[in-house]
Design an enzyme around this catalytic site. Structure first.
Site, PDB file in Angstrom:
ATOM      1  N   TYR A 260      -4.116  -4.373  14.801  1.00 57.92           N
ATOM      2  CA  TYR A 260      -2.941  -3.242  14.682  1.00 57.92           C
ATOM      3  C   TYR A 260      -3.419  -2.017  15.704  1.00 57.92           C
ATOM      4  CZ  TYR A 260       0.430  -0.157  12.608  1.00 57.92           C
ATOM      5  OH  TYR A 260       1.293   0.955  12.625  1.00 57.92           O
TER       6      TYR A 260
ATOM      7  N   ASP B 240       6.479   2.930   6.735  1.00 60.30           N
ATOM      8  CA  ASP B 240       6.391   2.169   5.358  1.00 60.30           C
ATOM      9  C   ASP B 240       6.737   3.227   4.134  1.00 60.30           C
ATOM     10  OD1 ASP B 240       6.040   0.160   6.970  1.00 60.30           O
ATOM     11  OD2 ASP B 240       3.906  -0.027   6.672  1.00 60.30           O
TER      12      ASP B 240
ATOM     13  N   SER C 215       0.776  -1.203  -0.036  1.00 55.98           N
ATOM     14  CA  SER C 215       0.160  -0.093   0.014  1.00 55.98           C
ATOM     15  C   SER C 215       0.892   1.228   0.075  1.00 55.98           C
ATOM     16  CB  SER C 215      -1.101  -0.210   1.085  1.00 55.98           C
ATOM     17  OG  SER C 215      -0.309  -0.085   2.523  1.00 55.98           O
TER      18      SER C 215
HETATM   19  C1  GLA Z   1       2.814  -1.789   9.584  1.00 60.75           C
HETATM   20  C2  GLA Z   1       2.718  -0.306   9.722  1.00 60.75           C
HETATM   21  C3  GLA Z   1       4.077   0.470  10.039  1.00 60.75           C
HETATM   22  C4  GLA Z   1       4.612   0.049  11.343  1.00 60.75           C
HETATM   23  C5  GLA Z   1       4.694  -1.650  11.099  1.00 60.75           C
HETATM   24  C6  GLA Z   1       5.142  -2.436  12.490  1.00 60.75           C
HETATM   25  O1  GLA Z   1       3.741  -2.052   8.524  1.00 60.75           O
HETATM   26  O2  GLA Z   1       2.156   0.351   8.369  1.00 60.75           O
HETATM   27  O3  GLA Z   1       3.723   2.029  10.194  1.00 60.75           O
HETATM   28  O4  GLA Z   1       3.887   0.427  12.527  1.00 60.75           O
HETATM   29  O5  GLA Z   1       3.455  -2.197  10.830  1.00 60.75           O
HETATM   30  O6  GLA Z   1       6.329  -1.982  12.475  1.00 60.75           O
END
Ligand code: GLA
Length: 408
Positions: free
Chosen positions: A244, A194, A150
């Site tokens: 999450y 990310d 994404s």
């Molecule tokens: C996902 C989220 C990131 C981070 C990771 C865990 O990839 O998009 O921002 O929090 O999980 O490190």
């Protein structure tokens, strides 16, 4: 043993095959573009998927993370049209999605195209006059793999739209805007790691990013005789986003309790010693989550030092510690990722292995001796399928630049 000449020739042949593959994929995508839109593509915009060497579930706590951009990418083939519409087509999906530039606020519920609409919307909110274009998405980051497809889609879209609008852009702003689109338009509450890695990644380097200030440093990802093997446990995804979000609330609760006695803005500001003084304020899962964050931040520091010193054994050990903490304290691993990491660690030529990304499925990275990769993939793959009942996937990866822009 092969002679040097034979090896060089074999390598050259391998490269030729890889290059031929890339050229064929490009031609295929250009044809698909022409089929979808009835004109020829003119430009190629790409942004990277990522791994994270270490520093998991700390970005939204103001911690330091250590990601690197991959050769697995979102490739957008594009052409400026100058109409009032952004048209989207996708590899493997029938049809064209149309985003009207003066209705960009209204696409939040789209199943496909909402990330693109969100990015376009927030660019427009900055006062940019968007220009109509046709975009064909050929994303080689596997979806739901924890390799940030994404973020790659958002960042590549932002670059394409800025380029077609003829407006200069800053890559860090592109990362921030892409995160905003994911948080506020698509409704996914991710941190900044990310999108930052996808936009700012650098070939053969990992990015040490301080998520509380966005200051960063590139560190060469030099592993000597070792390399990173990326494996997808292929667990069907479910409820990752809601789980999450629960983790985010738990660390928020921990921070609030600690702030009653210590003036900290983020959990990541606490050293393990500071945490020992205040943990009496916490209990149950909240205490466990906070402990993970504090200890993971300390591990990032150690891992960067180890990498800079060329101590790959120590780096591997820290990767294992990180996984174990994500398993026991943060509870985001699950049977599939634990099995994949455990099987990797059993291999004598593997120095360490851990899950990356949000967890609950997705990928592991393992540090494996280059000469042993083939056997590693075969044995771990077989044992995993035996234990879990379906196969893992292994990817050939390299560390590349985040964003690229080129003419076709
Ligand atoms: C996902 C989220 C990131 C981070 C990771 C865990 O990839 O998009 O921002 O929090 O999980 O490190």
């Amino acid at each position: 043993m092969l002679g040097r000449k034979t090896r060089t020739r074999a390598l050259a042949r391998c490269w030729k095959l890889v290059l031929r593959g890339i050229i064929m994929e490009k031609e295929k995508a250009k044809n698909c573009f022409a089929q979808a839109f009835g004109v020829e593509a003119e430009d190629l915009f790409t942004a990277a998927g990522r791994i994270n060497v270490i520093g998991e579930h700390v970005d939204y706590c103001g911690g330091k993370v250590f990601p690197a951009a991959l050769n697995l990418r979102c490739n957008i083939y594009g052409k400026k049209t100058g109409t009032g519409v952004i048209r989207l087509a996708f590899r493997g999906i029938e049809g064209v999605v149309q985003l009207e530039i003066d209705k960009l606020d209204s696409y939040r519920k789209l199943k496909i195209g909402n990330y693109q609409a969100g990015v376009a919307y927030f660019i427009q909110q900055k006062g940019v006059n968007l220009v109509g274009c046709d975009l064909y998405y050929d994303c080689t980051v596997p979806f739901g793999s924890g390799l940030s497809s994404s973020a790659a889609i958002e960042v590549a879209t932002a670059v394409a739209l800025y380029e077609y609008a003829g407006v200069a852009y800053d890559k860090v702003d592109v990362a921030l805007l892409s995160q905003k689109a994911e948080n506020e338009y698509a409704g996914v509450n991710c941190g900044i790691m990310d999108q930052f890695a996808s936009a700012m990644g650098k070939k053969d380097h990992a990015v040490l990013l301080d998520c509380s200030t966005l200051s960063y440093e590139y560190v060469p990802l030099k592993l000597g005789d070792y390399c990173i093997v990326v494996a997808n446990c292929n667990k069907p995804h479910n409820l990752v986003e809601s789980k999450y979000n629960v983790r985010r609330q738990e660390v928020e609760t921990a921070l609030k309790a600690i702030q009653t006695v210590k003036p900290v803005k983020n959990l990541a500001e606490l050293s393990p010693e500071d945490f020992a003084e205040v943990r009496y304020l916490l209990s149950g899962v909240v205490e466990k989550r906070a402990e993970h964050v504090v200890m993971e931040c300390a591990r990032v520091k150690k891992a960067v030092t180890a990498l800079k010193d060329g101590d790959i054994i120590e780096l591997g050990r820290l990767l294992n510690e990180s996984h174990d903490s994500l398993c026991r304290l943060y509870e985001v691993t699950g049977k599939e990722l634990d099995t994949l990491s455990a099987l990797a660690r059993k291999e004598k030529d593997c120095l360490g292995s851990r899950m990356i990304g949000a967890g609950f499925g997705g990928c592991t990275i393992s540090i494996v001796k280059k000469s042993a990769v083939e056997g590693f993939v075969r044995r771990v793959g077989l044992a995993y399928a035996d234990a879990i009942g379906y196969k893992a996937s292994f990817y050939e990866t390299s560390i590349e630049d985040g964003i690229t822009v080129s003419k076709l």
